[in-house]
Scaffold this active site. Structure first.
Site, PDB file in Angstrom:
ATOM      1  CG  HIS A  17       3.746   8.544  -0.791  1.00  0.00           C
ATOM      2  ND1 HIS A  17       2.727   8.614  -1.748  1.00  0.00           N
ATOM      3  CD2 HIS A  17       2.801   8.652   0.258  1.00  0.00           C
ATOM      4  CE1 HIS A  17       1.572   8.220  -1.283  1.00  0.00           C
ATOM      5  NE2 HIS A  17       1.657   8.278  -0.022  1.00  0.00           N
TER       6      HIS A  17
ATOM      7  CG  ASP B  53       4.028   8.537  -5.084  1.00  0.00           C
ATOM      8  OD1 ASP B  53       4.537   7.636  -4.382  1.00  0.00           O
ATOM      9  OD2 ASP B  53       3.186   9.051  -4.503  1.00  0.00           O
TER      10      ASP B  53
ATOM     11  CB  SER C 204      -0.629   6.401   0.425  1.00  0.00           C
ATOM     12  OG  SER C 204      -1.222   7.514   0.212  1.00  0.00           O
TER      13      SER C 204
END
Length: 368
Positions: free
Chosen positions: A103, A134, A216
């Site tokens: 992402h 992911d 992230s």
């Protein structure tokens, strides 16, 4: 996705990138898988103590240990900037491969990479993304001077172990937060929206280290200086108006991340996901009370366990081995705990309203 953790209703949200601006201004009052382990193919393996071994006993020694770990690992953490936002990444090998979240890269095939230690941004390109887990690998065009991180064995983690989270939260490059491993073996699902692949993460590491948007794809690191997780999710509490639930973040285990990275680097794609699949395409259906009631089957893959078990479009999957599956996320979470080849009892509501239970042999979730 809603999930009960420690008695609280929480919503798990991505901590990453797509809608995040590339930088923030901080004023003086601004508060701040069970997959096998793998070694980067072009990096030099370095032996080190088990995760968290030799934790210092005194505050002064602990402070020194933090400083040493940050000095060692931070040069391996990069900021990844796309046209729509930014996130973090970890230098994986001397060839210029960088490991991050899917992402973080989103739909981008080219991006800019900036080292935590500064310097001119470098152009990078997407090698391959694995949205179901992911994870993604990108490659920097000019790898000169890149320092690969050392990855540890996440299967040896212990609850209570001290960890540091390194990344670029809110665009603040090279930020570090500390905490502990709060729990192991969590199964969490990401929200499904344009900025999220809606992945379900098995064996996630729960940590109290602060994880914010932009973290992230960064690194969760032990006091031996080894990367033992990829910070990916933070929890928000609806009772706080959707604000962050303090001290609840989640990371993909390093063993899962490195296994996927090795497959992408060697083969250009994920050839073995290690994850079970029923073999259907579906969506959450709502019952007469307005609540999620199951997963409506839209399509069935040829040769899949679902097809062989007689599952048909129009059926609604309501349980797997007795565990209710009111939503697609719930179904994904159950399947994540199972292995390809396992036989499961699938509870169904047929299109005519009748109920049935069939036995299906699970296949493997495809890598592409």
């Amino acid at each position: 996705m809603r999930k009960i953790v420690a008695g609280f209703t929480l919503t798990f949200l991505l901590t990453g990138c797509a809608a995040l601006p590339s930088a923030v201004t901080a004023g003086p009052t601004t508060p701040s898988t069970g997959a096998p382990s793998a070694i980067p193919p072009s990096a030099t393996a370095t032996t080190s103590p088990p995760p968290g071994a030799g934790a210092p006993a005194s505050p002064q020694a602990l402070e020194t240990a933090y400083e040493q770990v940050i000095k060692e690992v931070l040069p391996s953490i990069v900021q990844i900037t796309t046209k729509v936002g930014l996130g973090s990444g970890i230098v994986y090998d001397t060839a210029g491969h960088v490991l991050t979240n899917a992402h973080v890269v989103g739909e981008a095939t080219q991006m800019q990479v900036t080292l935590a230690t500064g310097g001119t941004a470098r152009t990078a390109r997407l090698v391959k993304s694995f949205p179901a887990g992911d994870l993604a690998v990108i490659k920097v065009d000019d790898p000169k001077g890149l320092k690969p991180a050392r990855f540890g064995d996440s299967s040896k983690l212990r609850v209570g172990q001290l960890v540091l989270a390194m990344g670029n939260p809110l665009g603040l490059s090279g930020s570090v937060t500390d905490g502990i491993v709060s729990a192991l073996g969590r199964t969490v699902s990401e929200p499904q929206d344009p900025d999220s692949p809606g992945a379900t993460i098995a064996n996630a590491i729960q940590t109290s280290a602060a994880i914010n948007p932009g973290n992230s794809g960064g690194a969760l690191v032990d006091l031996s200086g080894q990367v033992i997780g990829i910070p990916t999710l933070a929890a928000t509490d609806p009772n706080l108006g959707g604000g962050a639930a303090p001290g609840i973040g989640f990371a993909i285990p390093s063993n899962t991340a490195t296994d996927i990275a090795v497959q992408i680097i060697r083969n250009g794609k994920v050839t073995n996901t290690h994850r079970a699949a029923l073999g259907i395409r579906g969506s959450t259906v709502v019952g007469e009370d307005g609540q999620p009631a199951g997963v409506g089957v839209i399509g069935v893959e040829n040769g899949s366990g679902a097809q062989k078990a007689g599952i048909q479009p129009g059926d609604v999957v309501v349980s797997i081995n007795g565990t209710e599956t009111p939503t697609m996320s719930a179904l994904s979470e159950v399947l994540t705990t199972l292995k390809p080849g396992a036989q499961v009892k699938v509870g169904l509501v047929r299109s005519d309203g009748s109920q049935a239970t069939v036995t299906a042999t699970l296949g493997e979730l495809p890598g592409d």
